[in-house]
Design a protein around this motif. Structure first.
Motif, PDB file in Angstrom:
ATOM      1  N   ALA A  66       0.990  -1.235  -0.087  1.00  0.00           N
ATOM      2  CA  ALA A  66      -0.031  -0.023   0.124  1.00  0.00           C
ATOM      3  C   ALA A  66       1.068   1.230  -0.172  1.00  0.00           C
ATOM      4  O   ALA A  66       1.973   1.395   0.929  1.00  0.00           O
ATOM      5  CB  ALA A  66      -0.842   0.121   1.374  1.00  0.00           C
ATOM      6  N   SER A  93     -13.305  -1.151  -8.108  1.00  0.00           N
ATOM      7  CA  SER A  93     -12.735  -0.703  -6.815  1.00  0.00           C
ATOM      8  C   SER A  93     -11.845   0.518  -7.174  1.00  0.00           C
ATOM      9  O   SER A  93     -10.449   0.563  -6.545  1.00  0.00           O
ATOM     10  CB  SER A  93     -11.911  -1.893  -6.333  1.00  0.00           C
ATOM     11  N   VAL A 136      -8.996   5.578  -3.411  1.00  0.00           N
ATOM     12  CA  VAL A 136      -8.183   4.353  -3.383  1.00  0.00           C
ATOM     13  C   VAL A 136      -8.375   3.756  -4.556  1.00  0.00           C
ATOM     14  O   VAL A 136      -9.531   3.156  -5.125  1.00  0.00           O
ATOM     15  CB  VAL A 136      -8.938   3.776  -2.062  1.00  0.00           C
ATOM     16  N   TYR A 137      -7.316   3.275  -4.979  1.00  0.00           N
ATOM     17  CA  TYR A 137      -7.188   2.173  -6.224  1.00  0.00           C
ATOM     18  C   TYR A 137      -6.650   0.915  -5.881  1.00  0.00           C
ATOM     19  O   TYR A 137      -5.496   0.692  -5.397  1.00  0.00           O
ATOM     20  CB  TYR A 137      -6.121   2.829  -7.414  1.00  0.00           C
ATOM     21  N   HIS A 138      -7.615  -0.336  -6.001  1.00  0.00           N
ATOM     22  CA  HIS A 138      -7.237  -1.595  -5.789  1.00  0.00           C
ATOM     23  C   HIS A 138      -6.857  -2.121  -6.948  1.00  0.00           C
ATOM     24  O   HIS A 138      -7.388  -2.057  -8.125  1.00  0.00           O
ATOM     25  CB  HIS A 138      -8.327  -2.262  -5.321  1.00  0.00           C
ATOM     26  N   GLN A 152      -2.471  -1.743  -3.232  1.00  0.00           N
ATOM     27  CA  GLN A 152      -3.521  -0.649  -3.044  1.00  0.00           C
ATOM     28  C   GLN A 152      -2.602   0.631  -3.244  1.00  0.00           C
ATOM     29  O   GLN A 152      -1.653   0.840  -2.568  1.00  0.00           O
ATOM     30  CB  GLN A 152      -4.134  -0.727  -1.493  1.00  0.00           C
ATOM     31  N   THR A 154      -3.342   4.800  -2.633  1.00  0.00           N
ATOM     32  CA  THR A 154      -4.327   5.807  -2.362  1.00  0.00           C
ATOM     33  C   THR A 154      -3.581   7.124  -3.052  1.00  0.00           C
ATOM     34  O   THR A 154      -2.639   7.583  -3.049  1.00  0.00           O
ATOM     35  CB  THR A 154      -4.188   5.999  -1.048  1.00  0.00           C
TER      36      THR A 154
END
Ligand code: CU
Length: 156
Positions: A66, A93, A136-138, A152, A154
């Motif tokens: 992350a 997502s 947020v980018y998953h 992830q 952000t």
């Protein structure tokens, strides 16, 4: 005297026959037309982040898993072990409006939001987040999604 004229005549003929014809000019190929550059994604203006991609046979990892970046930053994914890997953003997502930005920023996609399979050791896949909406980018790695290989990003 007669012989002299004869010789002179032969010489004239010889000179005439020996004249070289003008070489035919070959048409030079026209210079290749400049290809219009494809519509460019917004230029990256910020920091560069590095994320390693590994798979040890049991677990796939993006490291760090992350990160928090700013719009305009660039993320470089490095193929480290257990390849192939790729980067796939989950369409459901990521923030609203992000799909179009990422699709423009991701080179060599095999599908929407889906980066190419990286097979070479230390191959690098770069994604610019220029113009990316905050949120947020998953994302995950398609070959190793069953091995928990997801991450992830952000965007602030
Ligand atoms: Cu993978």
């Amino acid at each position: 005297m007669r012989k002299l004229y004869l010789v002179a005549g032969l010489m004239a003929l010889a000179a005439c026959g020996g004249e070289k014809k003008a070489e035919e000019q070959q048409a030079a190929p026209a210079p290749a037309a400049q290809q219009a550059a494809p519509a460019a994604a917004p230029a990256a203006t910020g920091a560069t982040w590095d994320v390693d991609m590994n798979f040890d046979g049991k677990v796939g990892t993006f490291t760090p898993a992350a990160i928090t970046i700013k719009a305009g930053d660039v993320v470089r994914f490095h193929n480290k072990s257990g390849m192939p890997h790729n980067v796939v953003f989950a369409a459901d997502s990521i923030p609203a409006g992000a799909a179009a930005v990422l699709d423009a920023a991701m080179a060599d996609k095999v599908a929407s939001l889906t980066g190419p399979m990286l097979v070479d050791q230390d191959a690098v896949y770069t994604v610019s987040f220029a113009g990316a909406p905050a949120g947020v980018y998953h994302y995950h790695c398609l070959p190793h999604v069953a091995f928990k290989m997801h991450g992830q990003i952000t965007v602030q």
